[in-house]
Design an enzyme around this catalytic site. Structure first.
Site, PDB file in Angstrom:
ATOM      1  N   ARG A  57      15.136-160.946  51.917  1.00  0.00           N
ATOM      2  CA  ARG A  57      16.456-160.980  52.585  1.00  0.00           C
ATOM      3  C   ARG A  57      17.422-161.928  51.923  1.00  0.00           C
ATOM      4  NH1 ARG A  57      15.664-159.660  58.513  1.00  0.00           N
ATOM      5  NH2 ARG A  57      17.850-160.151  58.790  1.00  0.00           N
ATOM      6  N   LYS A 116     -13.086-159.000  42.972  1.00  0.00           N
ATOM      7  CA  LYS A 116     -13.775-160.171  42.401  1.00  0.00           C
ATOM      8  C   LYS A 116     -14.819-159.700  41.384  1.00  0.00           C
ATOM      9  CE  LYS A 116     -13.244-163.149  46.457  1.00  0.00           C
ATOM     10  NZ  LYS A 116     -12.653-164.403  46.049  1.00  0.00           N
ATOM     11  N   GLU A 145     -16.316-170.936  54.103  1.00  0.00           N
ATOM     12  CA  GLU A 145     -15.149-171.629  53.547  1.00  0.00           C
ATOM     13  C   GLU A 145     -15.158-173.065  54.048  1.00  0.00           C
ATOM     14  OE1 GLU A 145     -11.394-169.151  53.161  1.00  0.00           O
ATOM     15  OE2 GLU A 145     -12.281-168.348  54.966  1.00  0.00           O
ATOM     16  N   LYS A 197     -14.700-170.827  58.884  1.00  0.00           N
ATOM     17  CA  LYS A 197     -13.841-171.833  58.265  1.00  0.00           C
ATOM     18  C   LYS A 197     -14.399-173.206  58.586  1.00  0.00           C
ATOM     19  CE  LYS A 197      -9.721-169.165  57.690  1.00  0.00           C
ATOM     20  NZ  LYS A 197      -9.715-168.907  56.251  1.00  0.00           N
ATOM     21  N   HIS A 249     -13.647-157.838  54.378  1.00  0.00           N
ATOM     22  CA  HIS A 249     -14.435-158.362  53.254  1.00  0.00           C
ATOM     23  C   HIS A 249     -15.946-158.246  53.483  1.00  0.00           C
ATOM     24  CE1 HIS A 249     -10.572-159.747  52.178  1.00  0.00           C
ATOM     25  NE2 HIS A 249     -10.575-160.897  52.819  1.00  0.00           N
ATOM     26  N   ASP A 279     -10.147-161.184  60.419  1.00  0.00           N
ATOM     27  CA  ASP A 279      -9.678-161.733  59.147  1.00  0.00           C
ATOM     28  C   ASP A 279     -10.703-161.528  58.022  1.00  0.00           C
ATOM     29  OD1 ASP A 279      -7.735-163.219  57.665  1.00  0.00           O
ATOM     30  OD2 ASP A 279      -9.037-164.978  57.751  1.00  0.00           O
ATOM     31  N   LYS A 295      -3.969-156.333  53.519  1.00  0.00           N
ATOM     32  CA  LYS A 295      -4.587-156.510  54.819  1.00  0.00           C
ATOM     33  C   LYS A 295      -3.853-157.627  55.556  1.00  0.00           C
ATOM     34  CE  LYS A 295      -8.023-159.433  55.581  1.00  0.00           C
ATOM     35  NZ  LYS A 295      -7.710-160.874  55.441  1.00  0.00           N
ATOM     36  N   HIS A 304      -9.196-157.790  48.669  1.00  0.00           N
ATOM     37  CA  HIS A 304      -9.276-158.476  47.370  1.00  0.00           C
ATOM     38  C   HIS A 304     -10.712-158.856  46.990  1.00  0.00           C
ATOM     39  CE1 HIS A 304      -9.268-162.247  49.687  1.00  0.00           C
ATOM     40  NE2 HIS A 304      -9.693-162.851  48.603  1.00  0.00           N
TER      41      HIS A 304
HETATM   42  C1  BG6 Z   1      -8.277-163.720  53.159  1.00  0.00           C
HETATM   43  C2  BG6 Z   1      -8.261-164.343  54.533  1.00  0.00           C
HETATM   44  O1  BG6 Z   1      -8.338-162.322  53.255  1.00  0.00           O
HETATM   45  O2  BG6 Z   1      -9.408-164.193  52.440  1.00  0.00           O
HETATM   46  C3  BG6 Z   1      -8.277-165.862  54.443  1.00  0.00           C
HETATM   47  O3  BG6 Z   1      -7.098-163.912  55.216  1.00  0.00           O
HETATM   48  C4  BG6 Z   1      -9.434-166.322  53.606  1.00  0.00           C
HETATM   49  O4  BG6 Z   1      -8.351-166.446  55.738  1.00  0.00           O
HETATM   50  C5  BG6 Z   1      -9.433-165.593  52.269  1.00  0.00           C
HETATM   51  O5  BG6 Z   1      -9.307-167.719  53.400  1.00  0.00           O
HETATM   52  C6  BG6 Z   1     -10.685-165.922  51.485  1.00  0.00           C
HETATM   53  O6  BG6 Z   1     -10.553-165.399  50.203  1.00  0.00           O
HETATM   54  P1  BG6 Z   1     -11.261-166.103  48.970  1.00  0.00           P
HETATM   55  O7  BG6 Z   1     -10.944-165.220  47.819  1.00  0.00           O
HETATM   56  O8  BG6 Z   1     -10.688-167.480  48.854  1.00  0.00           O
HETATM   57  O9  BG6 Z   1     -12.711-166.140  49.316  1.00  0.00           O
END
Ligand code: BG6
Length: 496
Positions: A54, A187, A221, A345, A245, A240, A153, A183
Protein backbone atom coordinates in the site's frame (compact mmCIF):
# COMPACT_ATOMS: atom_id res chain seq x y z
CA UNK A 1 2.92 2.86 -22.93
CA UNK A 2 -0.35 0.92 -23.40
CA UNK A 3 -0.66 -2.85 -23.64
CA UNK A 4 0.74 -4.37 -26.80
CA UNK A 5 -1.59 -7.16 -27.95
CA UNK A 6 0.89 -8.51 -30.49
CA UNK A 7 3.97 -8.91 -28.27
CA UNK A 8 5.14 -12.51 -28.13
CA UNK A 9 5.98 -13.81 -24.65
CA UNK A 10 9.67 -13.58 -23.81
CA UNK A 11 10.43 -17.28 -23.33
CA UNK A 12 13.03 -17.14 -20.53
CA UNK A 13 11.65 -14.12 -18.81
CA UNK A 14 9.57 -14.02 -15.67
CA UNK A 15 7.75 -11.47 -13.59
CA UNK A 16 7.55 -12.35 -9.92
CA UNK A 17 4.93 -10.23 -8.19
CA UNK A 18 5.22 -10.25 -4.41
CA UNK A 19 1.96 -9.26 -2.71
CA UNK A 20 3.08 -8.24 0.76
CA UNK A 21 6.29 -6.88 -0.76
CA UNK A 22 7.19 -4.91 2.36
CA UNK A 23 5.89 -7.55 4.81
CA UNK A 24 7.71 -9.78 7.23
CA UNK A 25 7.95 -12.83 4.96
CA UNK A 26 9.32 -10.80 2.07
CA UNK A 27 11.95 -9.27 4.34
CA UNK A 28 12.98 -12.34 6.26
CA UNK A 29 12.76 -15.13 3.72
CA UNK A 30 11.87 -14.25 0.15
CA UNK A 31 14.29 -11.43 -0.70
CA UNK A 32 17.28 -13.19 0.87
CA UNK A 33 16.33 -16.38 -1.01
CA UNK A 34 15.94 -14.53 -4.31
CA UNK A 35 19.27 -12.86 -3.77
CA UNK A 36 20.97 -16.22 -3.12
CA UNK A 37 19.50 -17.59 -6.35
CA UNK A 38 20.74 -14.47 -8.14
CA UNK A 39 24.20 -14.84 -6.60
CA UNK A 40 24.37 -18.54 -7.53
CA UNK A 41 23.34 -17.70 -11.10
CA UNK A 42 20.29 -19.97 -10.88
CA UNK A 43 17.68 -17.24 -11.21
CA UNK A 44 16.77 -17.29 -14.90
CA UNK A 45 17.99 -14.17 -16.66
CA UNK A 46 15.44 -11.64 -17.82
CA UNK A 47 13.53 -11.64 -14.57
CA UNK A 48 11.74 -8.85 -12.77
CA UNK A 49 10.62 -8.83 -9.13
CA UNK A 50 7.72 -6.51 -8.44
CA UNK A 51 6.99 -5.77 -4.76
CA UNK A 52 3.37 -4.85 -4.09
CA UNK A 53 2.19 -2.94 -1.00
CA UNK A 54 0.00 0.00 0.00
CA UNK A 55 2.94 2.32 0.64
CA UNK A 56 3.68 5.11 -1.81
CA UNK A 57 7.15 4.07 -2.90
CA UNK A 58 9.10 4.59 -6.08
CA UNK A 59 11.23 1.76 -7.47
CA UNK A 60 14.29 3.57 -6.10
CA UNK A 61 12.77 3.88 -2.62
CA UNK A 62 11.80 0.21 -2.62
CA UNK A 63 15.33 -0.79 -3.62
CA UNK A 64 16.66 1.36 -0.84
CA UNK A 65 14.38 -0.33 1.71
CA UNK A 66 15.53 -3.75 0.58
CA UNK A 67 19.17 -2.62 0.69
CA UNK A 68 18.75 -1.50 4.31
CA UNK A 69 17.15 -4.78 5.12
CA UNK A 70 20.12 -6.72 3.78
CA UNK A 71 22.30 -4.96 6.34
CA UNK A 72 20.70 -7.27 8.94
CA UNK A 73 21.24 -10.47 7.01
CA UNK A 74 24.08 -12.72 8.22
CA UNK A 75 27.40 -11.73 6.67
CA UNK A 76 27.87 -14.75 4.39
CA UNK A 77 24.47 -14.10 2.80
CA UNK A 78 24.79 -10.33 2.55
CA UNK A 79 25.43 -8.80 -0.88
CA UNK A 80 28.45 -6.61 -1.48
CA UNK A 81 27.49 -3.08 -2.66
CA UNK A 82 28.27 -4.10 -6.27
CA UNK A 83 26.24 -7.28 -5.99
CA UNK A 84 23.31 -5.39 -4.53
CA UNK A 85 23.54 -2.84 -7.32
CA UNK A 86 23.11 -5.59 -9.91
CA UNK A 87 20.39 -7.39 -7.92
CA UNK A 88 18.51 -4.12 -7.39
CA UNK A 89 18.15 -3.85 -11.17
CA UNK A 90 15.51 -6.61 -10.90
CA UNK A 91 13.49 -4.87 -8.18
CA UNK A 92 10.42 -2.78 -8.91
CA UNK A 93 7.49 -1.52 -6.90
CA UNK A 94 3.77 -1.32 -7.53
CA UNK A 95 1.53 0.51 -5.11
CA UNK A 96 -1.75 -1.28 -4.61
CA UNK A 97 -4.76 -1.17 -2.35
CA UNK A 98 -5.83 -4.80 -2.50
CA UNK A 99 -9.50 -3.89 -2.14
CA UNK A 100 -9.53 -1.67 -5.26
CA UNK A 101 -10.27 -3.30 -8.64
CA UNK A 102 -8.60 -0.38 -10.44
CA UNK A 103 -5.28 -1.24 -8.82
CA UNK A 104 -5.42 -4.77 -10.21
CA UNK A 105 -6.15 -3.36 -13.66
CA UNK A 106 -3.05 -1.16 -13.33
CA UNK A 107 -0.94 -4.15 -12.35
CA UNK A 108 -2.34 -6.16 -15.26
CA UNK A 109 -1.43 -3.35 -17.65
CA UNK A 110 2.10 -3.17 -16.28
CA UNK A 111 2.55 -6.92 -16.67
CA UNK A 112 1.06 -6.99 -20.17
CA UNK A 113 3.53 -4.35 -21.32
CA UNK A 114 6.36 -6.75 -20.75
CA UNK A 115 4.49 -9.96 -21.56
CA UNK A 116 6.93 -12.20 -19.71
CA UNK A 117 6.94 -15.94 -20.44
CA UNK A 118 6.04 -16.70 -16.82
CA UNK A 119 4.16 -14.58 -14.32
CA UNK A 120 4.40 -15.67 -10.69
CA UNK A 121 1.91 -14.12 -8.27
CA UNK A 122 3.15 -14.73 -4.74
CA UNK A 123 0.56 -14.10 -2.02
CA UNK A 124 2.69 -13.32 1.03
CA UNK A 125 -0.17 -11.39 2.60
CA UNK A 126 -2.48 -12.02 5.55
CA UNK A 127 -4.41 -15.23 4.70
CA UNK A 128 -7.76 -13.46 5.31
CA UNK A 129 -7.06 -11.56 2.09
CA UNK A 130 -6.48 -14.61 -0.13
CA UNK A 131 -10.06 -15.01 -1.35
CA UNK A 132 -10.50 -11.33 -2.21
CA UNK A 133 -7.12 -11.08 -3.90
CA UNK A 134 -7.67 -14.20 -6.01
CA UNK A 135 -11.13 -13.02 -7.11
CA UNK A 136 -9.74 -9.63 -8.05
CA UNK A 137 -6.82 -11.15 -9.92
CA UNK A 138 -9.21 -13.21 -12.00
CA UNK A 139 -11.51 -10.23 -12.60
CA UNK A 140 -8.54 -8.25 -13.93
CA UNK A 141 -7.59 -11.10 -16.29
CA UNK A 142 -4.44 -11.87 -14.30
CA UNK A 143 -5.09 -15.62 -14.44
CA UNK A 144 -3.67 -16.29 -17.90
CA UNK A 145 -2.08 -19.69 -18.70
CA UNK A 146 1.35 -18.06 -18.18
CA UNK A 147 0.48 -17.34 -14.56
CA UNK A 148 1.43 -19.34 -11.48
CA UNK A 149 0.04 -18.46 -8.09
CA UNK A 150 1.89 -19.13 -4.85
CA UNK A 151 -0.02 -19.38 -1.58
CA UNK A 152 1.74 -19.20 1.75
CA UNK A 153 0.52 -21.10 4.74
CA UNK A 154 -1.68 -20.92 6.75
CA UNK A 155 -4.24 -21.71 4.10
CA UNK A 156 -7.31 -21.37 6.23
CA UNK A 157 -8.04 -21.77 9.88
CA UNK A 158 -9.96 -25.02 9.67
CA UNK A 159 -11.39 -27.38 7.07
CA UNK A 160 -14.24 -25.08 6.03
CA UNK A 161 -12.07 -21.98 5.54
CA UNK A 162 -9.42 -24.03 3.73
CA UNK A 163 -12.07 -25.36 1.36
CA UNK A 164 -13.45 -21.88 0.77
CA UNK A 165 -10.00 -20.58 -0.23
CA UNK A 166 -9.24 -23.58 -2.42
CA UNK A 167 -12.62 -23.36 -4.17
CA UNK A 168 -12.00 -19.70 -5.03
CA UNK A 169 -8.47 -20.46 -6.20
CA UNK A 170 -9.62 -23.42 -8.31
CA UNK A 171 -12.32 -21.31 -10.00
CA UNK A 172 -9.64 -18.89 -11.17
CA UNK A 173 -6.64 -21.19 -11.80
CA UNK A 174 -5.99 -24.74 -12.92
CA UNK A 175 -4.56 -26.96 -10.13
CA UNK A 176 -1.21 -27.15 -11.98
CA UNK A 177 -0.93 -23.37 -11.73
CA UNK A 178 -1.26 -23.40 -7.94
CA UNK A 179 1.84 -23.67 -5.75
CA UNK A 180 0.91 -24.15 -2.08
CA UNK A 181 4.02 -23.68 -0.02
CA UNK A 182 5.10 -25.85 2.85
CA UNK A 183 8.65 -24.70 3.28
CA UNK A 184 9.65 -27.92 5.05
CA UNK A 185 9.40 -29.69 1.69
CA UNK A 186 12.06 -27.30 0.36
CA UNK A 187 14.60 -28.21 3.03
CA UNK A 188 17.53 -30.24 1.65
CA UNK A 189 17.20 -32.68 4.55
CA UNK A 190 13.58 -33.41 3.63
CA UNK A 191 14.50 -34.01 0.00
CA UNK A 192 17.14 -36.39 1.28
CA UNK A 193 14.43 -38.29 3.09
CA UNK A 194 12.76 -38.92 -0.29
CA UNK A 195 16.18 -39.83 -1.73
CA UNK A 196 16.84 -42.24 1.13
CA UNK A 197 13.54 -44.03 0.66
CA UNK A 198 13.11 -43.97 -3.10
CA UNK A 199 16.64 -43.68 -4.47
CA UNK A 200 18.02 -46.58 -2.42
CA UNK A 201 16.59 -50.07 -2.33
CA UNK A 202 18.31 -50.93 0.94
CA UNK A 203 15.69 -49.85 3.45
CA UNK A 204 12.51 -50.58 1.50
CA UNK A 205 12.17 -54.24 2.61
CA UNK A 206 12.60 -53.09 6.21
CA UNK A 207 10.26 -50.13 5.97
CA UNK A 208 7.16 -51.79 7.41
CA UNK A 209 5.37 -53.04 10.49
CA UNK A 210 7.20 -56.35 10.64
CA UNK A 211 10.53 -54.62 11.28
CA UNK A 212 9.71 -51.16 12.64
CA UNK A 213 8.48 -50.73 16.21
CA UNK A 214 7.67 -47.02 16.06
CA UNK A 215 8.61 -43.78 14.33
CA UNK A 216 9.10 -40.44 16.08
CA UNK A 217 8.99 -37.03 14.44
CA UNK A 218 10.32 -34.15 16.53
CA UNK A 219 10.30 -30.51 15.48
CA UNK A 220 11.59 -28.63 18.50
CA UNK A 221 12.21 -24.91 18.54
CA UNK A 222 14.04 -23.01 21.27
CA UNK A 223 12.56 -19.68 20.15
CA UNK A 224 9.30 -18.40 21.57
CA UNK A 225 6.67 -16.60 19.54
CA UNK A 226 9.00 -13.62 18.93
CA UNK A 227 7.08 -10.72 17.43
CA UNK A 228 4.23 -12.90 16.18
CA UNK A 229 2.30 -13.20 19.46
CA UNK A 230 -0.87 -11.71 17.98
CA UNK A 231 -0.90 -14.12 15.03
CA UNK A 232 0.23 -17.12 17.03
CA UNK A 233 -2.31 -16.68 19.81
CA UNK A 234 -5.11 -17.18 17.30
CA UNK A 235 -3.31 -20.10 15.68
CA UNK A 236 -1.44 -22.44 18.05
CA UNK A 237 1.04 -25.23 17.38
CA UNK A 238 -1.48 -27.67 15.90
CA UNK A 239 -2.40 -25.31 13.06
CA UNK A 240 1.04 -23.70 12.79
CA UNK A 241 3.22 -26.82 12.66
CA UNK A 242 1.30 -30.11 12.79
CA UNK A 243 -1.40 -29.64 10.12
CA UNK A 244 1.32 -28.86 7.58
CA UNK A 245 5.02 -29.44 8.33
CA UNK A 246 4.73 -32.43 10.67
CA UNK A 247 2.09 -34.19 8.57
CA UNK A 248 4.13 -33.66 5.41
CA UNK A 249 7.07 -35.34 7.14
CA UNK A 250 4.82 -38.17 8.21
CA UNK A 251 3.67 -38.57 4.60
CA UNK A 252 7.26 -38.73 3.36
CA UNK A 253 7.94 -41.45 5.93
CA UNK A 254 4.83 -43.55 5.46
CA UNK A 255 3.95 -43.20 1.76
CA UNK A 256 4.28 -45.99 -0.78
CA UNK A 257 6.96 -45.59 -3.45
CA UNK A 258 5.43 -43.36 -6.15
CA UNK A 259 5.34 -44.74 -9.70
CA UNK A 260 7.42 -41.80 -10.97
CA UNK A 261 8.88 -38.50 -9.83
CA UNK A 262 5.92 -36.68 -11.37
CA UNK A 263 4.31 -34.24 -8.94
CA UNK A 264 0.93 -35.95 -9.00
CA UNK A 265 2.42 -39.41 -8.60
CA UNK A 266 4.06 -38.19 -5.38
CA UNK A 267 1.05 -36.26 -4.19
CA UNK A 268 -1.31 -39.20 -4.83
CA UNK A 269 0.77 -41.32 -2.46
CA UNK A 270 0.95 -38.62 0.21
CA UNK A 271 -2.82 -38.21 0.00
CA UNK A 272 -3.32 -41.94 0.63
CA UNK A 273 -1.31 -41.64 3.85
CA UNK A 274 -3.37 -38.69 5.07
CA UNK A 275 -6.57 -40.58 4.29
CA UNK A 276 -5.24 -43.62 6.15
CA UNK A 277 -4.62 -41.76 9.38
CA UNK A 278 -6.80 -43.37 12.02
CA UNK A 279 -9.55 -40.88 12.88
CA UNK A 280 -9.75 -39.58 16.44
CA UNK A 281 -12.19 -41.15 18.89
CA UNK A 282 -13.31 -39.86 22.29
CA UNK A 283 -10.77 -42.22 23.83
CA UNK A 284 -7.76 -41.35 21.65
CA UNK A 285 -8.50 -37.63 21.92
CA UNK A 286 -7.84 -37.99 25.62
CA UNK A 287 -5.01 -40.51 25.60
CA UNK A 288 -3.08 -39.82 22.39
CA UNK A 289 -3.03 -36.04 22.17
CA UNK A 290 -1.12 -33.82 24.59
CA UNK A 291 -1.09 -30.05 24.41
CA UNK A 292 1.06 -27.74 26.48
CA UNK A 293 1.92 -24.10 26.96
CA UNK A 294 5.29 -22.75 28.06
CA UNK A 295 5.74 -20.86 31.28
CA UNK A 296 8.78 -18.81 32.27
CA UNK A 297 12.10 -20.63 32.29
CA UNK A 298 15.62 -20.52 30.93
CA UNK A 299 16.78 -21.22 27.41
CA UNK A 300 20.52 -21.58 26.81
CA UNK A 301 21.20 -19.96 30.17
CA UNK A 302 18.92 -16.94 29.59
CA UNK A 303 15.76 -16.34 31.58
CA UNK A 304 12.75 -16.02 29.31
CA UNK A 305 9.13 -15.03 29.90
CA UNK A 306 6.21 -17.40 29.82
CA UNK A 307 3.86 -17.49 26.82
CA UNK A 308 1.10 -15.50 28.51
CA UNK A 309 3.55 -12.66 29.14
CA UNK A 310 4.53 -12.40 25.47
CA UNK A 311 3.46 -9.29 23.53
CA UNK A 312 0.19 -9.81 21.67
CA UNK A 313 -0.81 -12.85 23.74
CA UNK A 314 -3.94 -12.79 25.91
CA UNK A 315 -3.08 -13.05 29.64
CA UNK A 316 -5.50 -15.98 30.01
CA UNK A 317 -4.67 -17.56 26.65
CA UNK A 318 -5.40 -21.28 26.20
CA UNK A 319 -3.39 -21.52 22.98
CA UNK A 320 -1.08 -24.52 22.81
CA UNK A 321 2.61 -23.93 22.13
CA UNK A 322 3.37 -27.65 22.32
CA UNK A 323 1.70 -30.69 20.83
CA UNK A 324 2.53 -34.39 21.10
CA UNK A 325 0.38 -36.92 19.24
CA UNK A 326 0.27 -40.62 18.72
CA UNK A 327 -0.95 -41.30 15.21
CA UNK A 328 -1.56 -44.53 13.34
CA UNK A 329 -1.50 -45.09 9.62
CA UNK A 330 -4.18 -47.72 9.20
CA UNK A 331 -3.03 -49.76 6.21
CA UNK A 332 -1.26 -53.06 5.53
CA UNK A 333 2.23 -51.61 5.73
CA UNK A 334 1.80 -49.76 9.02
CA UNK A 335 -1.09 -51.25 11.01
CA UNK A 336 -0.23 -51.13 14.70
CA UNK A 337 2.94 -49.03 14.35
CA UNK A 338 2.70 -45.81 16.37
CA UNK A 339 3.88 -42.62 14.74
CA UNK A 340 4.67 -40.10 17.46
CA UNK A 341 4.71 -36.45 16.47
CA UNK A 342 5.79 -33.62 18.74
CA UNK A 343 6.55 -29.99 18.19
CA UNK A 344 6.83 -27.02 20.45
CA UNK A 345 8.22 -23.59 21.07
CA UNK A 346 10.69 -22.71 23.81
CA UNK A 347 11.93 -26.26 24.11
CA UNK A 348 15.43 -27.23 25.20
CA UNK A 349 16.98 -26.95 21.73
CA UNK A 350 16.32 -26.18 18.11
CA UNK A 351 16.31 -29.70 16.85
CA UNK A 352 14.23 -31.38 14.17
CA UNK A 353 14.80 -35.05 13.63
CA UNK A 354 13.10 -38.34 12.90
CA UNK A 355 13.84 -41.56 14.73
CA UNK A 356 12.93 -44.87 13.17
CA UNK A 357 13.08 -47.51 15.92
CA UNK A 358 13.47 -51.02 14.58
CA UNK A 359 12.25 -54.03 16.47
CA UNK A 360 14.82 -55.84 18.60
CA UNK A 361 16.38 -59.10 17.43
CA UNK A 362 13.70 -61.82 17.77
CA UNK A 363 15.94 -64.14 19.74
CA UNK A 364 18.78 -62.94 21.94
CA UNK A 365 22.04 -64.83 21.91
CA UNK A 366 24.11 -61.80 22.98
CA UNK A 367 23.84 -59.66 26.02
CA UNK A 368 22.71 -56.23 24.88
CA UNK A 369 22.09 -53.03 26.83
CA UNK A 370 18.46 -52.80 27.91
CA UNK A 371 17.36 -50.10 25.47
CA UNK A 372 19.44 -51.33 22.54
CA UNK A 373 17.90 -52.00 19.18
CA UNK A 374 18.64 -50.69 15.74
CA UNK A 375 17.70 -47.13 15.09
CA UNK A 376 17.86 -44.84 12.09
CA UNK A 377 18.05 -41.17 13.04
CA UNK A 378 17.36 -38.69 10.28
CA UNK A 379 18.62 -35.28 11.37
CA UNK A 380 16.77 -32.43 9.68
CA UNK A 381 18.09 -29.34 11.44
CA UNK A 382 20.28 -27.73 12.58
CA UNK A 383 22.32 -30.81 11.59
CA UNK A 384 21.58 -32.49 8.31
CA UNK A 385 22.56 -36.13 8.19
CA UNK A 386 21.83 -39.74 9.02
CA UNK A 387 22.86 -41.97 11.86
CA UNK A 388 22.41 -45.71 11.88
CA UNK A 389 22.63 -47.24 15.33
CA UNK A 390 23.92 -50.79 15.34
CA UNK A 391 25.36 -53.13 17.94
CA UNK A 392 28.93 -54.35 17.81
CA UNK A 393 31.23 -56.48 19.82
CA UNK A 394 33.65 -53.88 21.10
CA UNK A 395 35.33 -56.25 23.53
CA UNK A 396 35.53 -53.41 26.01
CA UNK A 397 35.43 -56.04 28.67
CA UNK A 398 37.88 -58.72 27.52
CA UNK A 399 36.15 -61.51 29.42
CA UNK A 400 32.56 -60.64 28.49
CA UNK A 401 32.69 -61.66 24.85
CA UNK A 402 28.92 -61.91 24.60
CA UNK A 403 28.16 -58.27 25.43
CA UNK A 404 27.36 -55.91 22.64
CA UNK A 405 27.94 -52.18 22.58
CA UNK A 406 25.91 -49.57 20.60
CA UNK A 407 27.89 -48.01 17.71
CA UNK A 408 26.80 -45.39 15.20
CA UNK A 409 27.34 -45.07 11.48
CA UNK A 410 27.29 -41.36 10.95
CA UNK A 411 26.70 -39.46 7.71
CA UNK A 412 27.06 -35.70 7.90
CA UNK A 413 25.49 -34.13 4.80
CA UNK A 414 26.63 -30.62 5.70
CA UNK A 415 30.21 -31.84 5.67
CA UNK A 416 29.74 -33.99 2.57
CA UNK A 417 27.84 -31.48 0.44
CA UNK A 418 28.79 -28.21 2.15
CA UNK A 419 26.61 -26.26 4.58
CA UNK A 420 25.97 -23.70 1.80
CA UNK A 421 23.28 -25.72 0.07
CA UNK A 422 20.21 -24.35 -1.65
CA UNK A 423 17.93 -23.07 1.14
CA UNK A 424 14.26 -24.02 1.37
CA UNK A 425 12.81 -20.77 -0.02
CA UNK A 426 15.47 -20.53 -2.73
CA UNK A 427 14.64 -24.07 -3.88
CA UNK A 428 10.89 -23.45 -3.81
CA UNK A 429 11.04 -20.09 -5.59
CA UNK A 430 13.15 -21.58 -8.36
CA UNK A 431 10.72 -24.49 -8.65
CA UNK A 432 7.80 -22.09 -9.05
CA UNK A 433 9.62 -20.15 -11.75
CA UNK A 434 10.52 -23.41 -13.51
CA UNK A 435 7.00 -24.82 -13.01
CA UNK A 436 7.98 -27.88 -10.93
CA UNK A 437 5.18 -28.87 -8.57
CA UNK A 438 6.80 -31.82 -6.78
CA UNK A 439 7.50 -29.94 -3.57
CA UNK A 440 4.12 -28.22 -3.34
CA UNK A 441 0.94 -29.37 -1.68
CA UNK A 442 -2.22 -30.22 -3.62
CA UNK A 443 -5.61 -29.01 -2.41
CA UNK A 444 -6.90 -32.51 -1.59
CA UNK A 445 -3.81 -33.22 0.54
CA UNK A 446 -4.37 -30.03 2.44
CA UNK A 447 -8.03 -30.83 3.00
CA UNK A 448 -7.24 -34.33 4.22
CA UNK A 449 -4.74 -32.89 6.72
CA UNK A 450 -7.29 -30.37 8.00
CA UNK A 451 -9.93 -33.08 8.24
CA UNK A 452 -7.66 -35.16 10.46
CA UNK A 453 -6.75 -32.33 12.86
CA UNK A 454 -10.24 -30.83 13.04
CA UNK A 455 -11.58 -33.02 15.92
CA UNK A 456 -8.53 -31.99 17.95
CA UNK A 457 -9.12 -28.32 17.21
CA UNK A 458 -12.72 -28.65 18.31
CA UNK A 459 -11.99 -30.67 21.43
CA UNK A 460 -9.27 -28.27 22.55
CA UNK A 461 -11.43 -25.25 21.91
CA UNK A 462 -14.23 -26.77 23.96
CA UNK A 463 -11.80 -27.84 26.68
CA UNK A 464 -10.37 -24.37 27.37
CA UNK A 465 -7.49 -24.80 29.76
CA UNK A 466 -8.61 -28.26 30.93
CA UNK A 467 -5.87 -30.54 29.66
CA UNK A 468 -3.56 -27.68 28.70
CA UNK A 469 -0.31 -28.65 30.41
CA UNK A 470 2.22 -26.10 31.48
CA UNK A 471 5.92 -26.73 30.81
CA UNK A 472 8.95 -24.70 31.70
CA UNK A 473 10.65 -22.86 28.86
CA UNK A 474 13.90 -24.68 28.11
CA UNK A 475 12.51 -28.13 28.99
CA UNK A 476 11.45 -30.91 26.59
CA UNK A 477 7.76 -30.19 27.15
CA UNK A 478 5.10 -31.56 29.50
CA UNK A 479 5.81 -34.86 31.25
CA UNK A 480 2.44 -36.13 29.99
CA UNK A 481 4.06 -36.51 26.55
CA UNK A 482 6.63 -38.88 28.04
CA UNK A 483 3.90 -40.76 29.87
CA UNK A 484 1.92 -41.12 26.62
CA UNK A 485 4.76 -42.83 24.82
CA UNK A 486 5.87 -44.78 27.91
CA UNK A 487 2.46 -46.49 27.99
CA UNK A 488 3.50 -48.18 24.71
CA UNK A 489 6.84 -49.17 26.25
CA UNK A 490 8.88 -46.54 24.36
CA UNK A 491 10.55 -43.22 25.14
CA UNK A 492 11.56 -40.07 23.29
CA UNK A 493 15.05 -39.94 21.83
CA UNK A 494 16.52 -37.61 24.49
CA UNK A 495 15.27 -39.92 27.25
CA UNK A 496 17.21 -42.94 26.01
C1 BG6 B 1 6.64 -21.68 10.27
C2 BG6 B 1 5.87 -21.41 11.54
O1 BG6 B 1 5.81 -22.28 9.31
O2 BG6 B 1 7.73 -22.54 10.55
C3 BG6 B 1 6.77 -20.83 12.61
O3 BG6 B 1 4.82 -20.51 11.25
C4 BG6 B 1 7.96 -21.72 12.83
O4 BG6 B 1 6.07 -20.66 13.84
C5 BG6 B 1 8.64 -22.02 11.50
O5 BG6 B 1 8.86 -21.06 13.70
C6 BG6 B 1 9.74 -23.05 11.67
O6 BG6 B 1 10.45 -23.14 10.49
P1 BG6 B 1 11.99 -23.53 10.50
O7 BG6 B 1 12.36 -23.59 9.07
O8 BG6 B 1 12.71 -22.46 11.27
O9 BG6 B 1 12.06 -24.84 11.20
Amino acid sequence: MGPCPFALPLPMSFDLVLFGGTGDLAWRKLMPALFQAFRHGTLPPGGRIVGVARDALSDAQYRDLIRQRFEHVELAKRPSPEEFERFAGLLHFQRMDLSKPGDYAALAARLRERNAGTVVLYLATAPQLFTTVVEQLAAAGLNTPATRIVLEKPLGHDLASNRAINETVCRAFGERQVFRIDHYLGKPAVQNLFALRFGNALFEPLWRRETIANIQVTIAEDLGVEKRGGFYDGTGALRDMVQNHALQLLCALAMEPPISADADAIRDEKLKVLRSLRPWTAETLGAHAIRGQYGAGAVRGMSVAGYREEAGVAPDSCTETYVALRAEVANWRWAGVPFYIRTGKRLAARDAHIVVNFRPAPHAIFRTPLSASNQLVIHLQPRDGLELHLLAQGQENRRQVQSLTPVHLNLDFDQRFGAERVGAYERLLLDVIDGRLNLFVRSDEQEAAWRWVEPLLEAWKAGGDTGLRPYAAGSWGPSAASAMIARDGFCWSEEQ
